[in-house]
Design a protein around this motif. Sequence first.
Motif, PDB file in Angstrom:
ATOM      1  N   LEU A 131       0.750  -1.061  -0.137  1.00 45.78           N
ATOM      2  CA  LEU A 131      -0.080   0.077  -0.087  1.00 45.78           C
ATOM      3  C   LEU A 131       1.071   1.215  -0.009  1.00 45.78           C
ATOM      4  O   LEU A 131       0.550   2.290  -0.660  1.00 45.78           O
ATOM      5  CB  LEU A 131      -0.864  -0.155   1.275  1.00 45.78           C
ATOM      6  CG  LEU A 131      -2.062  -1.210   1.381  1.00 45.78           C
ATOM      7  CD1 LEU A 131      -2.713  -1.146   2.618  1.00 45.78           C
ATOM      8  CD2 LEU A 131      -3.015  -0.805   0.178  1.00 45.78           C
ATOM      9  N   TYR A 132       1.820   1.309   0.578  1.00 42.72           N
ATOM     10  CA  TYR A 132       2.870   2.328   0.730  1.00 42.72           C
ATOM     11  C   TYR A 132       3.365   2.691  -0.521  1.00 42.72           C
ATOM     12  O   TYR A 132       3.609   3.706  -0.821  1.00 42.72           O
ATOM     13  CB  TYR A 132       3.816   2.212   1.806  1.00 42.72           C
ATOM     14  CG  TYR A 132       4.652   3.477   2.193  1.00 42.72           C
ATOM     15  CD1 TYR A 132       4.147   4.285   3.334  1.00 42.72           C
ATOM     16  CD2 TYR A 132       6.131   3.555   1.659  1.00 42.72           C
ATOM     17  CE1 TYR A 132       5.064   5.423   3.455  1.00 42.72           C
ATOM     18  CE2 TYR A 132       6.701   4.435   1.690  1.00 42.72           C
ATOM     19  CZ  TYR A 132       6.353   5.491   2.966  1.00 42.72           C
ATOM     20  OH  TYR A 132       7.253   6.635   3.166  1.00 42.72           O
ATOM     21  N   GLN A 133       3.670   1.521  -1.174  1.00 39.49           N
ATOM     22  CA  GLN A 133       4.625   1.787  -2.671  1.00 39.49           C
ATOM     23  C   GLN A 133       3.626   2.346  -3.398  1.00 39.49           C
ATOM     24  O   GLN A 133       3.945   2.980  -4.547  1.00 39.49           O
ATOM     25  CB  GLN A 133       4.981   0.498  -2.970  1.00 39.49           C
ATOM     26  CG  GLN A 133       6.244  -0.150  -2.146  1.00 39.49           C
ATOM     27  CD  GLN A 133       6.600  -1.551  -2.558  1.00 39.49           C
ATOM     28  OE1 GLN A 133       6.122  -2.074  -3.595  1.00 39.49           O
ATOM     29  NE2 GLN A 133       7.701  -1.972  -1.901  1.00 39.49           N
ATOM     30  N   GLN A 134       2.168   2.127  -3.061  1.00 41.76           N
ATOM     31  CA  GLN A 134       1.285   2.678  -4.090  1.00 41.76           C
ATOM     32  C   GLN A 134       0.963   3.992  -3.977  1.00 41.76           C
ATOM     33  O   GLN A 134       0.080   4.694  -4.647  1.00 41.76           O
ATOM     34  CB  GLN A 134      -0.196   1.920  -4.198  1.00 41.76           C
ATOM     35  CG  GLN A 134      -0.034   0.731  -4.570  1.00 41.76           C
ATOM     36  CD  GLN A 134      -1.403  -0.164  -4.375  1.00 41.76           C
ATOM     37  OE1 GLN A 134      -2.401   0.142  -3.541  1.00 41.76           O
ATOM     38  NE2 GLN A 134      -1.737  -1.297  -5.303  1.00 41.76           N
ATOM     39  N   GLY A 135       1.660   4.708  -2.741  1.00 44.71           N
ATOM     40  CA  GLY A 135       1.563   6.139  -2.468  1.00 44.71           C
ATOM     41  C   GLY A 135       0.187   6.266  -1.454  1.00 44.71           C
ATOM     42  O   GLY A 135      -0.033   7.366  -1.193  1.00 44.71           O
ATOM     43  N   ARG A 136      -0.256   5.380  -0.893  1.00 46.63           N
ATOM     44  CA  ARG A 136      -1.492   5.397   0.345  1.00 46.63           C
ATOM     45  C   ARG A 136      -0.644   5.662   1.548  1.00 46.63           C
ATOM     46  O   ARG A 136       0.367   4.835   1.757  1.00 46.63           O
ATOM     47  CB  ARG A 136      -2.151   4.027   0.214  1.00 46.63           C
ATOM     48  CG  ARG A 136      -2.789   3.760  -1.202  1.00 46.63           C
ATOM     49  CD  ARG A 136      -3.479   2.533  -1.103  1.00 46.63           C
ATOM     50  NE  ARG A 136      -4.214   2.248  -2.085  1.00 46.63           N
ATOM     51  CZ  ARG A 136      -5.473   2.332  -2.847  1.00 46.63           C
ATOM     52  NH1 ARG A 136      -6.163   3.233  -2.404  1.00 46.63           N
ATOM     53  NH2 ARG A 136      -5.618   1.866  -4.134  1.00 46.63           N
ATOM     54  N   ARG A 137      -1.195   6.424   2.087  1.00 46.35           N
ATOM     55  CA  ARG A 137      -0.582   7.228   3.537  1.00 46.35           C
ATOM     56  C   ARG A 137      -1.553   7.021   4.537  1.00 46.35           C
ATOM     57  O   ARG A 137      -1.045   6.786   5.771  1.00 46.35           O
ATOM     58  CB  ARG A 137      -0.155   8.437   3.381  1.00 46.35           C
ATOM     59  CG  ARG A 137       1.107   8.458   2.324  1.00 46.35           C
ATOM     60  CD  ARG A 137       2.494   7.769   2.772  1.00 46.35           C
ATOM     61  NE  ARG A 137       3.465   8.036   1.956  1.00 46.35           N
ATOM     62  CZ  ARG A 137       3.629   7.243   0.993  1.00 46.35           C
ATOM     63  NH1 ARG A 137       3.006   6.198   0.642  1.00 46.35           N
ATOM     64  NH2 ARG A 137       4.667   7.251   0.076  1.00 46.35           N
ATOM     65  N   ARG A 138      -2.927   7.155   4.243  1.00 45.09           N
ATOM     66  CA  ARG A 138      -3.781   6.943   5.282  1.00 45.09           C
ATOM     67  C   ARG A 138      -4.541   5.504   5.316  1.00 45.09           C
ATOM     68  O   ARG A 138      -5.424   5.177   4.796  1.00 45.09           O
ATOM     69  CB  ARG A 138      -4.927   7.956   5.078  1.00 45.09           C
ATOM     70  CG  ARG A 138      -4.386   9.483   5.247  1.00 45.09           C
ATOM     71  CD  ARG A 138      -5.508  10.293   4.970  1.00 45.09           C
ATOM     72  NE  ARG A 138      -5.120  11.977   4.747  1.00 45.09           N
ATOM     73  CZ  ARG A 138      -4.342  12.488   3.917  1.00 45.09           C
ATOM     74  NH1 ARG A 138      -4.347  12.073   3.032  1.00 45.09           N
ATOM     75  NH2 ARG A 138      -4.077  13.771   4.117  1.00 45.09           N
ATOM     76  N   ILE A 139      -3.809   4.859   6.045  1.00 44.07           N
ATOM     77  CA  ILE A 139      -4.026   3.462   6.202  1.00 44.07           C
ATOM     78  C   ILE A 139      -4.430   3.055   7.530  1.00 44.07           C
ATOM     79  O   ILE A 139      -3.859   3.199   8.590  1.00 44.07           O
ATOM     80  CB  ILE A 139      -2.782   2.297   5.709  1.00 44.07           C
ATOM     81  CG1 ILE A 139      -2.243   3.024   4.517  1.00 44.07           C
ATOM     82  CG2 ILE A 139      -3.047   1.057   5.842  1.00 44.07           C
ATOM     83  CD1 ILE A 139      -0.848   2.402   4.232  1.00 44.07           C
ATOM     84  N   ALA A 140      -5.733   2.500   7.490  1.00 40.78           N
ATOM     85  CA  ALA A 140      -6.285   2.059   8.999  1.00 40.78           C
ATOM     86  C   ALA A 140      -6.150   0.709   9.028  1.00 40.78           C
ATOM     87  O   ALA A 140      -6.132  -0.338   8.075  1.00 40.78           O
ATOM     88  CB  ALA A 140      -7.976   2.432   8.879  1.00 40.78           C
ATOM     89  N   TYR A 141      -6.388   0.043  10.342  1.00 41.14           N
ATOM     90  CA  TYR A 141      -6.389  -1.186  10.788  1.00 41.14           C
ATOM     91  C   TYR A 141      -7.485  -1.696  11.709  1.00 41.14           C
ATOM     92  O   TYR A 141      -7.894  -1.023  12.381  1.00 41.14           O
ATOM     93  CB  TYR A 141      -4.949  -1.372  11.472  1.00 41.14           C
ATOM     94  CG  TYR A 141      -4.720  -2.719  11.850  1.00 41.14           C
ATOM     95  CD1 TYR A 141      -4.120  -3.793  11.039  1.00 41.14           C
ATOM     96  CD2 TYR A 141      -4.934  -3.118  13.292  1.00 41.14           C
ATOM     97  CE1 TYR A 141      -3.945  -5.044  11.309  1.00 41.14           C
ATOM     98  CE2 TYR A 141      -4.613  -4.528  13.586  1.00 41.14           C
ATOM     99  CZ  TYR A 141      -4.318  -5.577  12.669  1.00 41.14           C
ATOM    100  OH  TYR A 141      -3.917  -7.061  13.003  1.00 41.14           O
ATOM    101  N   LEU A 142      -8.081  -2.820  11.277  1.00 41.57           N
ATOM    102  CA  LEU A 142      -9.059  -3.302  12.049  1.00 41.57           C
ATOM    103  C   LEU A 142      -8.798  -4.948  12.394  1.00 41.57           C
ATOM    104  O   LEU A 142      -8.194  -5.820  11.585  1.00 41.57           O
ATOM    105  CB  LEU A 142     -10.231  -3.425  11.474  1.00 41.57           C
ATOM    106  CG  LEU A 142     -11.663  -3.525  11.955  1.00 41.57           C
ATOM    107  CD1 LEU A 142     -11.879  -2.511  13.092  1.00 41.57           C
ATOM    108  CD2 LEU A 142     -12.806  -3.580  11.105  1.00 41.57           C
ATOM    109  N   GLY A 143      -8.454  -4.985  13.719  1.00 45.78           N
ATOM    110  CA  GLY A 143      -7.738  -6.175  14.230  1.00 45.78           C
ATOM    111  C   GLY A 143      -8.747  -7.025  15.343  1.00 45.78           C
ATOM    112  O   GLY A 143      -9.642  -6.706  15.431  1.00 45.78           O
ATOM    113  N   VAL A 144      -7.897  -7.878  15.644  1.00 45.70           N
ATOM    114  CA  VAL A 144      -8.488  -8.607  16.856  1.00 45.70           C
ATOM    115  C   VAL A 144      -7.953  -8.310  18.516  1.00 45.70           C
ATOM    116  O   VAL A 144      -6.869  -7.847  18.238  1.00 45.70           O
ATOM    117  CB  VAL A 144      -8.092 -10.145  16.716  1.00 45.70           C
ATOM    118  CG1 VAL A 144      -8.841 -11.227  17.772  1.00 45.70           C
ATOM    119  CG2 VAL A 144      -8.587 -10.531  15.294  1.00 45.70           C
ATOM    120  N   ALA A 145      -8.466  -8.524  19.505  1.00 47.70           N
ATOM    121  CA  ALA A 145      -8.212  -8.213  20.717  1.00 47.70           C
ATOM    122  C   ALA A 145      -6.809  -8.897  21.054  1.00 47.70           C
ATOM    123  O   ALA A 145      -6.511  -9.740  20.642  1.00 47.70           O
ATOM    124  CB  ALA A 145      -9.207  -8.769  21.483  1.00 47.70           C
TER     125      ALA A 145
END
Length: 315
Positions: free
Chosen positions: A169-183
Amino acid sequence: MMKLTIKDIARLSGVGKSTVSRVLNNEPNVSKATKAQVLAVVEAYNFQPSRSARAMRGIENRVVGIIVTRLDSPSENRVLRGILNALQQDGSEHFIVESRFEPKLVEEHLRFFAQRRVDGVIVFGFSQLQQESLLPYKQKLVVVAQHYAELSSVYYDDCGSIRLLMAHLYQQGRRRIAYLGVALDDRTTGRLRYQAYLDFCTEKQLEPHFALGSLDYAHAYQQAPLVISEQTEAVVCATDSIAIGVNQYLQQQQRSDIQVCGVGNNKLLKFLFPQTLSIEFGLYRAGERAVEQLQRLLACPERIEHFCVACHFPE
């Protein structure tokens, strides 16, 4: 200590031989009280079925006990297919039981396998399952999905999977990257993958936006608004199940500008949301590798191996 037969156990337990047989075969149609009564005698006299008795039942080849966490888990089923194929090639028989993420059930299954004198055991590990409970079986046991220092194990590259997605994603130029994970009480899917996300954000000076919950896609759907804003360019999900929930939310919001990523390369996810980018964990290969390590362990009980299955983008 005297060597008992099933007839002796029946006499000491006050039940019939057929009831003893059902208990030893872990069949469900026996009351808990009767089962406890029979097993008390079995344990008191350290009874084990003889090899000749096994041969009479047609179990002449090597027998392997397999403890999965959930029989309805798509990812574990892919590992299981690798295991079963390798066992078939080896000419081995198998038992499959389910732990439902309950350490006490794992211990019960291990005792059952010991009573049946299985040659080896493959256990699908989980965060609540402590290494100490498995150590008595270390000379014939391989763990899948968890890395235990003193046990032969096959595990996944949890950190590497998230780093691979973030770097892409970073190489694609995306900088606002969110994360949805597990406890975080889940060590692998939860803590390790979340930490990999935070480490990458720190390394690249990205502002982290995240929420942690459960593996359930319905819960992920409810949590998606917590991490997604107008500025969000991508969402990295700890699992494909979470990615399904996030995609459903974005679809209802009529947003197609956000790249959703997952881990597991689940076929249902790719069918429902083919635009999703998902990491392949090499699950089938993990199953094959678990059998290979078990074979080597049974040949040399002191040979404890650890193997991290490489992850990659699907071809």
